[in-house]
Design a protein around this motif. Sequence first.
Motif, mmCIF file in Angstrom:
data_model
loop_
_atom_site.group_PDB
_atom_site.id
_atom_site.type_symbol
_atom_site.label_atom_id
_atom_site.label_comp_id
_atom_site.label_asym_id
_atom_site.label_seq_id
_atom_site.Cartn_x
_atom_site.Cartn_y
_atom_site.Cartn_z
ATOM 1 N N GLY A 123 0.833 -1.191 0.000
ATOM 2 C CA GLY A 123 0.000 0.000 0.000
ATOM 3 C C GLY A 123 0.871 1.246 0.000
ATOM 4 O O GLY A 123 2.107 1.160 0.036
ATOM 5 N N GLN A 124 0.229 2.394 -0.012
ATOM 6 C CA GLN A 124 0.956 3.662 -0.087
ATOM 7 C C GLN A 124 1.405 4.147 1.297
ATOM 8 O O GLN A 124 2.218 5.069 1.382
ATOM 9 N N GLY A 125 0.868 3.540 2.328
ATOM 10 C CA GLY A 125 1.264 3.904 3.686
ATOM 11 C C GLY A 125 0.315 4.892 4.337
ATOM 12 O O GLY A 125 -0.333 5.693 3.665
ATOM 13 N N THR A 126 0.258 4.836 5.652
ATOM 14 C CA THR A 126 -0.542 5.781 6.425
ATOM 15 C C THR A 126 0.282 6.218 7.638
ATOM 16 O O THR A 126 0.944 5.398 8.277
ATOM 17 N N GLN A 127 0.245 7.509 7.928
ATOM 18 C CA GLN A 127 1.081 8.070 8.988
ATOM 19 C C GLN A 127 0.441 7.867 10.350
ATOM 20 O O GLN A 127 -0.744 8.173 10.551
ATOM 21 N N VAL A 128 1.241 7.378 11.275
ATOM 22 C CA VAL A 128 0.840 7.278 12.682
ATOM 23 C C VAL A 128 1.822 8.112 13.492
ATOM 24 O O VAL A 128 3.037 7.904 13.400
ATOM 25 N N THR A 129 1.293 9.053 14.249
ATOM 26 C CA THR A 129 2.122 9.902 15.085
ATOM 27 C C THR A 129 1.635 9.809 16.519
ATOM 28 O O THR A 129 0.449 10.041 16.788
ATOM 29 N N VAL A 130 2.547 9.445 17.408
ATOM 30 C CA VAL A 130 2.211 9.316 18.834
ATOM 31 C C VAL A 130 2.914 10.437 19.576
ATOM 32 O O VAL A 130 4.151 10.490 19.620
#
Length: 124
Positions: A115-122
């Motif tokens: 997939g193109q990716g999805t950003q996760v920010t913690v």
Amino acid sequence: QVQLVESGGGLVQTGGSLRLSCAASERTVSTYTMGWFRQAPGKEREFVTAISRSGISTYYADSVKGRFTISRDYANNTTSLQMNSLKPEDTAVYYCAASRSNTGFNSEGEYTYWGQGTQVTVAS
């Protein structure tokens, strides 16, 4: 050609939860091993988790064991990643991937479709 589309990323506080989804364009993905990888800024992409074709076997990186859960919905051609107790070090772009192989689940080279990716920010 299988297309994978991730969704569900976002910004969350430390200790929070997110659920990522990966939608596949074809039903044949049910015969694939599905995996999640992630890439943090300045680092190489790394294995997170994978689930076998049957859905019976799951595999996790030590860093996420006990916090992340992978699952798949054959009826809807989706693979999900439930992430709990998130930490700042989980911050990364998360990629869904599909592999025809039944071995080497933690190796990028075994995966054919991404997939193109999805950003996760913690946030700390």
